[in-house]
Design an enzyme around this catalytic site. Sequence first.
Site, PDB file in Angstrom:
ATOM      1  N   SER A 243       0.853  -1.213   0.085  1.00 37.47           N
ATOM      2  CA  SER A 243      -0.006  -0.065   0.331  1.00 37.47           C
ATOM      3  C   SER A 243       0.726   1.239   0.121  1.00 37.47           C
ATOM      4  CB  SER A 243      -0.756   0.156   1.235  1.00 37.47           C
ATOM      5  OG  SER A 243      -0.184   0.415   2.380  1.00 37.47           O
ATOM      6  N   ASP A 244       0.436   2.346  -0.390  1.00 39.95           N
ATOM      7  CA  ASP A 244       0.931   3.697   0.014  1.00 39.95           C
ATOM      8  C   ASP A 244       0.862   3.855   1.381  1.00 39.95           C
ATOM      9  OD1 ASP A 244       1.418   6.527  -2.082  1.00 39.95           O
ATOM     10  OD2 ASP A 244       2.545   5.947  -0.328  1.00 39.95           O
ATOM     11  N   TRP A 245       1.481   4.921   1.974  1.00 38.71           N
ATOM     12  CA  TRP A 245       1.683   5.371   3.377  1.00 38.71           C
ATOM     13  C   TRP A 245       0.249   5.483   4.062  1.00 38.71           C
ATOM     14  CZ3 TRP A 245       6.442   5.994   5.984  1.00 38.71           C
ATOM     15  CH2 TRP A 245       6.274   6.605   7.315  1.00 38.71           C
TER      16      TRP A 245
END
Length: 708
Positions: A243-245
């Site tokens: 995932s992204d942050w």
Amino acid sequence: MTEHDIEQLISRMTLAEKLGQMTQVQPHGRDQEERVRQGGAGSLINVVGDDAYHYQWLAVEHSRLGIPLLLGRDVIHGFQTVFPIPLGQAAAFDPERVRQAAAHSAREAGAAGVNWTFSPMLDVARDPRWGRIAESFGEDPLLISRLGVAMVQGYQQEGVAACAKHFVGYGAAEGGRDYSATDLAPRALLDTYLPPFLAAQQAGVMTVMSAFNDLDGVPATGHEDLIRGTLKNRWGFDGLVVSDWCSVTEMIAHGFCEDAAAAARAGVSAGVDMEMASTSYLDHIAGLIEQGLLDIALVDDAVRRILRIKARLGLFQHPYGDPGRTQPQRPVATQLARSLARDSCVLLKNEQGLPLGEHARRVAVIGPMADAPGEQLGCWVFDGERQHSQTVFAALQERLGAQRVVHARGLEHCRSHDLDGLEAAVALARSAEVVVLCLGEDAGLSGEAHCRAHLDLPGAQQTLLEAVAATGVPVVLVIMAGRPLVLGPVLPHAQAVLYAWHPGSQGGPAIVDLLCGESPSGRLPVSFPRSVGQIPIFYNHKNTGRPPHPDAPSIPSGTPLDPSGFFAAYLDEDHRPLFPFGFGLGYTRFEYRDLQLSASQLTPGGTLCASVLLSNAGHRSATEVVQLYVRDLVGSVTRPVRELKDFQRISLQPGESQRVSFELHTDALRFHDRHLRQVCESGRFELWIGPDSASGPSAVFELMASQA
Ligand code: GLC
């Protein structure tokens, strides 16, 4: 480590250890040490150097199963040696040197314990208001694909996993506002936004990162159709998706998930194998499985992918890095950084401004970007060595001698409105034969979450430009920025304009090479708007039913127009970009003559050879980026007015000519029809070979219907 070994290892793992592998966290002191000891993290982010080796040692020597860590870092355009921002690298139209730069970056990062970089960014960027256009390769899917593949190869050949990001559509954020919703039609996804990711997948990219944006109502991080359906099942991607942050738990803010447990379920179900920064997987998946809301098989698939990438990186054999790995060679990296920065600069205007006269006795280097070693590095340079960053002022002094080069900032920094330094700068300009004025954006105006609604020169830079120009001393304007700026107000005040993007560690020497005679060869990877009101503006647009006449006179901004014309145009602005995709000048004149096609008709599966005679009609050696475009004149769906299909960098001596040839296979003419099937339709095509997306000779060929 074989797939069988991986299965064996999975069979020995507890559920807690599996969920640990699916979690990437940023270390915060001792509790993270304990977490690593307990196998509670499969990856750490933003750990380099001794800390990286320390945590790896904890995982390998002190956790129950000794599974090594993925150690991730944003190595976006360099590590200690900083190359031009990706948008600048794209302007060089040179995949091989992009690969080399990525390889050097991986060697430097690898030597600091990093084994995973969150790069390349493959987002199509058509909106310069979006701060992350700086990290993109621009607006064209083919150029992005070629350069993205080159970066993936460069990183991974040196034992660092690459990461194709942000899957998908992130660059189409509403209003150019980062993280905002995107509303992409299926065909736009299939023919424009997905192809660079498919190219990276086919090149063997080890990881993919899901994006922040909402895609037509579904957050990209919870988009099962695109991640599990397209990326994993249809394309066969067998690496890991991260995932992204916090983009998993941000699905709560999206209003897509009720709570963290629902977000964890949505992320795993969609095919996001590892959660970055937030810990909803660790906290909630066990409960979801117990309640029968999540199938353990999905968890095992995620863990399998994570272990597979660790195995492919050789981490089980060499958790601290392959001892046989090539060590970073700094002088080579420096030379490459200079070469790539030089060829990324785009000459936008030159009326007797450049190159600088050999005998210029006194050159005034002025502006907030003239001696700003940190700012010229651009965004995402955590590990960049500012002490090795060479500025225009320093490089010009070295080149011409300190006694011939004088300097004044004029403004303390790009955003300053404090004019206290203006008078001294103007006086210095008046004392010189030529001014090299370095303006633009400081690094902090560029990159993630740094979007701008106005694209003028920030601060009082326009005032400084006009005051210096008013002295009558010729001005060579060097602009360093992380995006296209609106240059209409700028152009009249300079004899020459060189766009250097954020050029990195060797920006100074690279720019001075060009100021002193090497011909610029950069070409625009993105259209430059005349005004923000034109955005989004890009070359590969549709024709509409009422296209403005292509040769309509260029309309000066603000001229009141006769509203009698009913065309896809503005009343108060020219409809065309100020500078088109592919544009760039040099110190010579190239001529394109005698465009030839190997045939006027093509059959499906066949290849057409197109060539042109390119001549250097000037007095200086130079490099041209020869570009091949086609247009499908009639399709079962409307087709773009031009599409880049290939390009070549060709260097010619003065007076030299060369026939430049391209091979165009019918596969390059495929697109998705109204039923979203990928097709190659018969009919007439126009083909150009030229210097940019708005000019060059053309010819027509016909693709015949298949015999079947
Ligand atoms: C950021 C960015 C992403 C980056 C990640 C780790 O929010 O969106 O591109 O790789 O977090 O820093």
